[in-house]
Design a protein around this motif. Structure first.
Motif, mmCIF file in Angstrom:
data_model
loop_
_atom_site.group_PDB
_atom_site.id
_atom_site.type_symbol
_atom_site.label_atom_id
_atom_site.label_comp_id
_atom_site.label_asym_id
_atom_site.label_seq_id
_atom_site.Cartn_x
_atom_site.Cartn_y
_atom_site.Cartn_z
ATOM 1 N N THR A 82 0.843 -1.198 0.000
ATOM 2 C CA THR A 82 0.000 0.000 0.000
ATOM 3 C C THR A 82 0.876 1.246 0.000
ATOM 4 O OG1 THR A 82 -1.722 -1.171 1.215
ATOM 5 C CG2 THR A 82 -1.808 1.235 1.230
ATOM 6 N N ILE A 83 0.756 2.072 -1.059
ATOM 7 C CA ILE A 83 1.579 3.287 -1.135
ATOM 8 C C ILE A 83 0.745 4.544 -1.376
ATOM 9 C CG2 ILE A 83 3.673 2.102 -1.888
ATOM 10 C CD1 ILE A 83 3.002 2.897 -4.752
ATOM 11 N N ASN A 84 -0.496 4.398 -1.797
ATOM 12 C CA ASN A 84 -1.318 5.575 -2.124
ATOM 13 C C ASN A 84 -2.410 5.862 -1.099
ATOM 14 O OD1 ASN A 84 0.030 6.245 -4.547
ATOM 15 N ND2 ASN A 84 -1.046 4.586 -5.596
ATOM 16 N N SER A 85 -2.401 5.136 -0.003
ATOM 17 C CA SER A 85 -3.343 5.405 1.080
ATOM 18 C C SER A 85 -2.688 5.004 2.395
ATOM 19 C CB SER A 85 -4.658 4.636 0.876
ATOM 20 O OG SER A 85 -4.424 3.243 0.830
ATOM 21 N N THR A 86 -3.339 5.355 3.494
ATOM 22 C CA THR A 86 -2.765 5.075 4.806
ATOM 23 C C THR A 86 -3.045 3.644 5.235
ATOM 24 O OG1 THR A 86 -4.767 5.851 5.904
ATOM 25 C CG2 THR A 86 -3.020 7.460 5.502
ATOM 26 N N ASP A 116 2.097 -5.948 3.438
ATOM 27 C CA ASP A 116 1.972 -4.850 4.402
ATOM 28 C C ASP A 116 1.979 -5.384 5.833
ATOM 29 O OD1 ASP A 116 1.747 -2.734 2.545
ATOM 30 O OD2 ASP A 116 -0.422 -3.010 2.375
#
Length: 259
Positions: free
Chosen positions: A49-53, A76
């Motif tokens: 996951t890189i575009n959201s928390t 993750d």
């Protein structure tokens, strides 16, 4: 002596029967901490996951272990466990038990195996377990003894850095399982197509369909072992370099600076 610290994760979600059985098996071996997705993440491969928390929370499930539910992918979960949750580096990372096979080419797509591979990337002994049964009511107990023995052997006999184990278990009773075979990844793939349909608003949508094509009948292939009633163990490397092709490629790719 300090009990081994075992990190357990999966891709089917923290409440899936497969991981709950695996946790129960691991509780008999060491101190268990579970960090697993809060929802099914099958087929996510090594996605992160890189575009959201991301978030996690401790949940209270049966058993002496500590359970943490994570909003991210299986990879993750391993990253979060190592950086934020575990009190120390685990002695082993165990992923699964997956509902369905992760033999042959499936290792590429599998979230279960990618979580194990991430453990290997971090220099940790890691194993992914899968049962050839997609049913939510699948019986995971028939392989309990094998799973526990495999984990103990890996803890006691460190593997080379960069190697993780892909373990697949046939859908058989304890009495029917013939034993364990060390195998290679079979030459097999999915022959896929997209089934085109029309929704009530006239817009096209697609379902991925296909069939599994095994082109490998060699005795040491994982698909062969599973078909003959054996648990297959494939040592997997995450170094994807084709070393055997490097010299030839070097000759092919020689360029004259003036060309």
């Amino acid at each position: 002596m300090e009990k081994p610290l075992i990190l357990v994760t999966n891709d089917d979600g923290i409440t899936a029967p497969g991981i709950r059985n695996l946790v129960e098996f691991m509780n008999e071996i060491g101190e268990v901490i579970v960090v697993a997705p809060n929802s099914p993440q099958s087929g996510k491969g090594h996605a992160i996951t890189i575009n959201s928390t991301l978030s996690y929370e401790e949940v209270h499930l049966d058993g002496p272990q500590r359970d943490f539910s994570c909003s991210g992918t299986p990879v993750d979960c391993v990253k979060m466990a190592l950086d934020k949750i575990l009190p120390r580096r685990p002695d082993i990372v165990v992923s699964g038990i997956n509902h369905g096979a992760n033999s042959s080419i499936n290792v590429i797509y599998s979230g279960t195996m990618s979580a194990a591979v991430e453990g290997g990337v971090e220099g940790l002994p890691s194993i992914g377990f899968s049962l050839l049964d997609f049913s939510w009511e699948a019986d995971f107990t028939q392989a309990k003894e094998y799973i526990q023995r495999i984990v103990k052997k890996v803890i006691e006999n460190p593997m080379p850095k960069g190697v993780v184990l892909n373990v697949n278990i046939p859908k058989l009773t304890k009495e029917e399982i013939k034993g364990v075979k060390i195998c290679k990844q079979a030459n097999a793939k999915w022959e896929e197509s997209f089934d085109e349909r029309i929704n009530p608003h006239g817009k096209k949508y697609y379902w991925l369909t296909g069939y599994f094509n095994n082109m490998d009948e060699s005795e040491d292939a994982d698909e062969t072992a599973l078909a003959n009633g054996y648990i297959s163990i494939v040592p997997v490397k995450f170094d994807l370099t084709a070393y055997e092709y490097m010299n030839e490629l070097n000759e092919i790719m020689k360029f004259d600076k003036t060309s």
